[in-house]
Design an enzyme around this catalytic site. Structure first.
Site, PDB file in Angstrom:
ATOM      1  N   MET A 144      -4.207  -8.500   0.816  1.00  0.00           N
ATOM      2  CA  MET A 144      -5.534  -8.171   1.355  1.00  0.00           C
ATOM      3  C   MET A 144      -6.220  -7.170   0.421  1.00  0.00           C
ATOM      4  O   MET A 144      -7.145  -6.468   0.818  1.00  0.00           O
ATOM      5  CB  MET A 144      -5.413  -7.608   2.770  1.00  0.00           C
ATOM      6  CG  MET A 144      -4.804  -8.637   3.728  1.00  0.00           C
ATOM      7  SD  MET A 144      -5.269  -8.403   5.452  1.00  0.00           S
ATOM      8  CE  MET A 144      -4.589  -6.811   5.773  1.00  0.00           C
ATOM      9  N   GLY A 145      -5.751  -7.118  -0.823  1.00  0.00           N
ATOM     10  CA  GLY A 145      -6.393  -6.241  -1.805  1.00  0.00           C
ATOM     11  C   GLY A 145      -6.013  -4.784  -1.633  1.00  0.00           C
ATOM     12  O   GLY A 145      -5.038  -4.450  -0.967  1.00  0.00           O
TER      13      GLY A 145
ATOM     14  N   GLU B 262       1.567  -0.166  -5.961  1.00  0.00           N
ATOM     15  CA  GLU B 262       2.809  -0.553  -6.661  1.00  0.00           C
ATOM     16  C   GLU B 262       3.633  -1.575  -5.858  1.00  0.00           C
ATOM     17  O   GLU B 262       4.353  -2.369  -6.436  1.00  0.00           O
ATOM     18  CB  GLU B 262       3.673   0.692  -6.943  1.00  0.00           C
ATOM     19  CG  GLU B 262       3.322   1.386  -8.230  1.00  0.00           C
ATOM     20  CD  GLU B 262       3.451   0.485  -9.468  1.00  0.00           C
ATOM     21  OE1 GLU B 262       4.494  -0.170  -9.659  1.00  0.00           O
ATOM     22  OE2 GLU B 262       2.486   0.444 -10.255  1.00  0.00           O
TER      23      GLU B 262
ATOM     24  N   HIS C  71       2.492  -4.100  -4.062  1.00  0.00           N
ATOM     25  CA  HIS C  71       1.973  -5.436  -4.402  1.00  0.00           C
ATOM     26  C   HIS C  71       2.384  -5.820  -5.826  1.00  0.00           C
ATOM     27  O   HIS C  71       2.760  -6.963  -6.090  1.00  0.00           O
ATOM     28  CB  HIS C  71       0.432  -5.442  -4.356  1.00  0.00           C
ATOM     29  CG  HIS C  71      -0.144  -5.173  -3.000  1.00  0.00           C
ATOM     30  ND1 HIS C  71      -0.811  -4.016  -2.704  1.00  0.00           N
ATOM     31  CD2 HIS C  71      -0.163  -5.932  -1.882  1.00  0.00           C
ATOM     32  CE1 HIS C  71      -1.233  -4.051  -1.453  1.00  0.00           C
ATOM     33  NE2 HIS C  71      -0.854  -5.201  -0.922  1.00  0.00           N
TER      34      HIS C  71
ATOM     35  N   GLY D 264       6.514  -8.318   0.959  1.00  0.00           N
ATOM     36  CA  GLY D 264       7.289  -7.076   0.924  1.00  0.00           C
ATOM     37  C   GLY D 264       8.071  -6.905   2.213  1.00  0.00           C
ATOM     38  O   GLY D 264       7.563  -7.167   3.309  1.00  0.00           O
TER      39      GLY D 264
ATOM     40  N   ASP E  89       6.956  -5.053   5.611  1.00  0.00           N
ATOM     41  CA  ASP E  89       6.473  -5.745   6.806  1.00  0.00           C
ATOM     42  C   ASP E  89       7.541  -6.768   7.211  1.00  0.00           C
ATOM     43  O   ASP E  89       7.368  -7.985   7.077  1.00  0.00           O
ATOM     44  CB  ASP E  89       5.139  -6.434   6.506  1.00  0.00           C
ATOM     45  CG  ASP E  89       4.055  -5.413   6.208  1.00  0.00           C
ATOM     46  OD1 ASP E  89       3.810  -4.548   7.067  1.00  0.00           O
ATOM     47  OD2 ASP E  89       3.478  -5.445   5.107  1.00  0.00           O
TER      48      ASP E  89
ATOM     49  N   MET F  38       5.045   2.603   0.455  1.00  0.00           N
ATOM     50  CA  MET F  38       3.680   2.392  -0.043  1.00  0.00           C
ATOM     51  C   MET F  38       2.934   1.449   0.879  1.00  0.00           C
ATOM     52  O   MET F  38       3.478   0.441   1.342  1.00  0.00           O
ATOM     53  CB  MET F  38       3.721   1.834  -1.450  1.00  0.00           C
ATOM     54  CG  MET F  38       4.176   2.883  -2.418  1.00  0.00           C
ATOM     55  SD  MET F  38       3.627   2.526  -4.086  1.00  0.00           S
ATOM     56  CE  MET F  38       4.380   3.909  -4.925  1.00  0.00           C
ATOM     57  N   SER F  39       1.680   1.792   1.150  1.00  0.00           N
ATOM     58  CA  SER F  39       0.848   0.994   2.037  1.00  0.00           C
ATOM     59  C   SER F  39      -0.608   1.304   1.721  1.00  0.00           C
ATOM     60  O   SER F  39      -0.939   2.451   1.372  1.00  0.00           O
ATOM     61  CB  SER F  39       1.142   1.381   3.500  1.00  0.00           C
ATOM     62  OG  SER F  39       0.084   0.973   4.327  1.00  0.00           O
TER      63      SER F  39
ATOM     64  N   ARG G 289      -2.768   1.700   3.756  1.00  0.00           N
ATOM     65  CA  ARG G 289      -3.227   2.656   4.771  1.00  0.00           C
ATOM     66  C   ARG G 289      -2.959   4.111   4.401  1.00  0.00           C
ATOM     67  O   ARG G 289      -3.532   5.018   5.014  1.00  0.00           O
ATOM     68  CB  ARG G 289      -2.504   2.401   6.097  1.00  0.00           C
ATOM     69  CG  ARG G 289      -2.995   1.206   6.809  1.00  0.00           C
ATOM     70  CD  ARG G 289      -2.144   0.885   8.004  1.00  0.00           C
ATOM     71  NE  ARG G 289      -2.821  -0.141   8.744  1.00  0.00           N
ATOM     72  CZ  ARG G 289      -3.695   0.091   9.701  1.00  0.00           C
ATOM     73  NH1 ARG G 289      -3.963   1.323  10.054  1.00  0.00           N
ATOM     74  NH2 ARG G 289      -4.295  -0.900  10.306  1.00  0.00           N
TER      75      ARG G 289
HETATM   76  O1  PAF Z   1       0.592  -8.326   4.274  1.00  0.00           O
HETATM   77  C1  PAF Z   1      -0.607  -8.599   4.097  1.00  0.00           C
HETATM   78  O2  PAF Z   1      -1.269  -8.017   3.243  1.00  0.00           O
HETATM   79  C2  PAF Z   1      -1.276  -9.663   4.960  1.00  0.00           C
HETATM   80  O3  PAF Z   1      -0.748  -9.662   6.247  1.00  0.00           O
HETATM   81  C3  PAF Z   1      -1.209 -11.077   4.346  1.00  0.00           C
HETATM   82  C4  PAF Z   1       0.231 -11.561   4.218  1.00  0.00           C
HETATM   83  C5  PAF Z   1      -1.860 -11.070   2.977  1.00  0.00           C
HETATM   84  C6  PAF Z   1      -1.952 -12.057   5.232  1.00  0.00           C
HETATM   85  O4  PAF Z   1      -3.289 -11.714   5.384  1.00  0.00           O
END
Ligand code: PAF
Length: 292
Positions: free
Chosen positions: A28-29, A33, A35, A145, A148, A182-183, A185
């Site tokens: 979700m952009g 690190e 991602h 990751g 989650d 890392m998040s 948020r």
């Molecule tokens: O983990 C995320 O960033 C989102 O839940 C995902 C997997 C991109 C789905 O929108």
């Protein structure tokens, strides 16, 4: 690096070289690190890497959360370019959910507890968008990751139950030096509050240490974790869980996983508000030692 918005362009790029293998990293952009570690793993496993950047409205229950979700598309694209990503899909919301859209995927049991109970409808939105992303990209592998953990469990069910011909790869949580997972948020934590946010990882470590020292009663492990968070200023527990790592059903007793099993004995997880910011984290305990 190709950056495209429409579906036909993704499909053209994806199928341009029939011998290529593709790894997809859905995001979700507002990349960090965590991602980038998924992108690097995808780079190692595949000849091509695709990334989607889409803030999925269907997985937000609260319109304010959606509106304030942090975004920085220019920085995201610069980071992905540095990582040698081949293709980035940045669809507008009306392409993913056009007027009249009415098809949603509900992965039943594993979506129910924990984040599913705290955020009703969240995993319906996640499962739906992930199915769409996988259908558009048609990758050989898709990367998530372990931070989650429930999302990973939901996507694994989705892929198995709907026979998507791909592998779900779950990668370790990337942490700040003080242990905070890392998040995207984390940017919402003020400097005064930020030091207290380590309580989630400290609670998990305390639970994990207690398990390593022989405590197998799940309720005792939950109590150990609660004590750490409750002792932290500005922190408030949403839930604390000791659950089966695949079904996510709460456990009474944590039993060692079979020696050659691919899973641990239990998933310790929690969600807590630190000031007003809701954070989640998890740790698997009792992972079988590598065989051979
Ligand atoms: O983990 C995320 O960033 C989102 O839940 C995902 C997997 C991109 C789905 O929108």
């Amino acid at each position: 690096m190709q950056v495209v918005a429409d579906i036909a362009a993704v499909r053209r790029a994806r199928h341009a070289d029939p011998s290529a293998t593709w790894g997809l990293v859905p995001t979700m952009g507002f990349l960090h690190e965590g991602h980038l570690s998924l992108v690097r793993q995808a780079r190692r496993d595949n000849s091509r890497v695709g990334v989607s950047i889409f803030v999925n409205p269907a997985q937000f229950q609260n319109p304010d959360d959606l509106a304030t979700y942090p975004r920085d598309p220019e920085r995201d694209l610069a980071l992905l370019k540095q990582e040698g990503v081949d293709l980035v899909w940045t669809p507008p919301p009306e392409l993913v959910y056009p007027p009249g859209y009415q098809t949603y995927i509900h992965v039943e049991e594993v979506s129910r507890p924990l984040e599913g109970a705290a955020r009703p409808g969240h995993f319906r939105g996640v499962a739906t968008v992930v199915a769409k992303l996988m259908n558009v990209f048609q990758p050989q592998r898709v990367y998530f990751g372990q931070k989650d953990a429930q999302q990973v469990a939901v996507v694994k069910h989705l892929v198995e139950d709907l026979n998507f011909p791909l592998t779900v790869v779950s990668c370790p949580t990337v942490r700040e030096p003080d242990g905070l997972a890392m998040s995207s948020r984390n940017v919402l934590l003020s400097p005064q509050v930020r030091p207290h946010a380590t309580c989630l990882f400290r609670a998990l470590q305390a639970g994990s240490d207690a398990f390593a020292q022989g405590e197998s009663q799940a309720e005792a492990l939950r109590a150990v974790m609660r004590t750490v968070v409750n002792a932290t200023p500005m922190a408030r527990i949403d839930y604390v869980s000791v659950a089966h790592p695949e079904t996510l059903a709460e456990l009474d007793v944590v039993e060692a996983a079979a020696p050659r099993s691919s899973r641990g004995a239990a998933l310790l997880s929690l969600a807590a508000f630190v000031d007003e910011v809701r954070l989640i984290d998890n740790l698997t305990v009792g992972e079988p030692a590598c065989a051979d």
